[in-house]
Design a protein around this motif. Sequence first.
Motif, PDB file in Angstrom:
ATOM      1  N   ARG A 130      -6.877   6.153   8.701  1.00  0.00           N
ATOM      2  CA  ARG A 130      -7.459   5.855   7.388  1.00  0.00           C
ATOM      3  C   ARG A 130      -6.458   6.124   6.271  1.00  0.00           C
ATOM      4  N   ALA A 133      -3.896   3.296   6.327  1.00  0.00           N
ATOM      5  CA  ALA A 133      -4.452   2.062   5.762  1.00  0.00           C
ATOM      6  C   ALA A 133      -4.472   2.139   4.238  1.00  0.00           C
ATOM      7  N   TRP A 134      -4.829   3.309   3.716  1.00  0.00           N
ATOM      8  CA  TRP A 134      -4.825   3.499   2.269  1.00  0.00           C
ATOM      9  C   TRP A 134      -3.400   3.401   1.714  1.00  0.00           C
ATOM     10  N   HIS A 139      -6.887  -0.630   2.996  1.00  0.00           N
ATOM     11  CA  HIS A 139      -8.068   0.155   3.368  1.00  0.00           C
ATOM     12  C   HIS A 139      -9.375  -0.610   3.147  1.00  0.00           C
TER      13      HIS A 139
END
Length: 224
Positions: A130, A133-134, A139
């Motif tokens: 996560r 992805a951010w 994200h």
Amino acid sequence: MGRGEGGGIALGKTLTEESQSRHVLPASFEANSLQKSNWGFLLTGLVSGTLVAVYAVATPFITPALRKVCLPFVPATTKQIENVVKMLRCRRGSLVDIGSGDGRIVIAAAKEGFTAVGYELNPWLVWYSRYRAWREGVHGSAKFYISDLWKVTFSQYSNVVIFGVPQMMLQLEKKLELELDDDARVIACRFPFPHWTPDHVTGEGIDTVWAYDASTFRGREKRP
């Protein structure tokens, strides 16, 4: 005679004082010993705390590998990711990575325009995915969930990616054959499925990728 006795008494006192002085430790020595003892306790505490912390972090990574059928975390190579993306060209719909590890495949698919989801049993890897992805700015289209793959239904996905192990491929083959729609594609990395005939193959060695279209493996004779 008097001087002899006096000399004996003086000598006796001297020997006694020397004997006592040998058993009395200087105050500075006692303080140093106490300080060393305190440092020993502190060092022991730090080492113990470090070991506990390492155990807490490492256990989630190691535990899945101790299961009978597992997806051990082995990061995908750059070439493997390129080969997966190649098999996704001209494809549409959602994508799922089964056992998504550190999220590399899901993030790469999201960058190609897919709505991508990763299922991973290891919570540390999910949280890290996560974050990645951010950091990569995807994200919004790359999601990760903590879940056992055998408890997830994959019928809603048009593209399935799996970095499996031989011990699980037969069982997963049966599960996907029951759940996927006819327009779905399954992409296997490192190990092929035992009964399906791939529609496309690319790469060499550990970077080999096999693509199976559901319409093809559903056309084959069903196994008993």
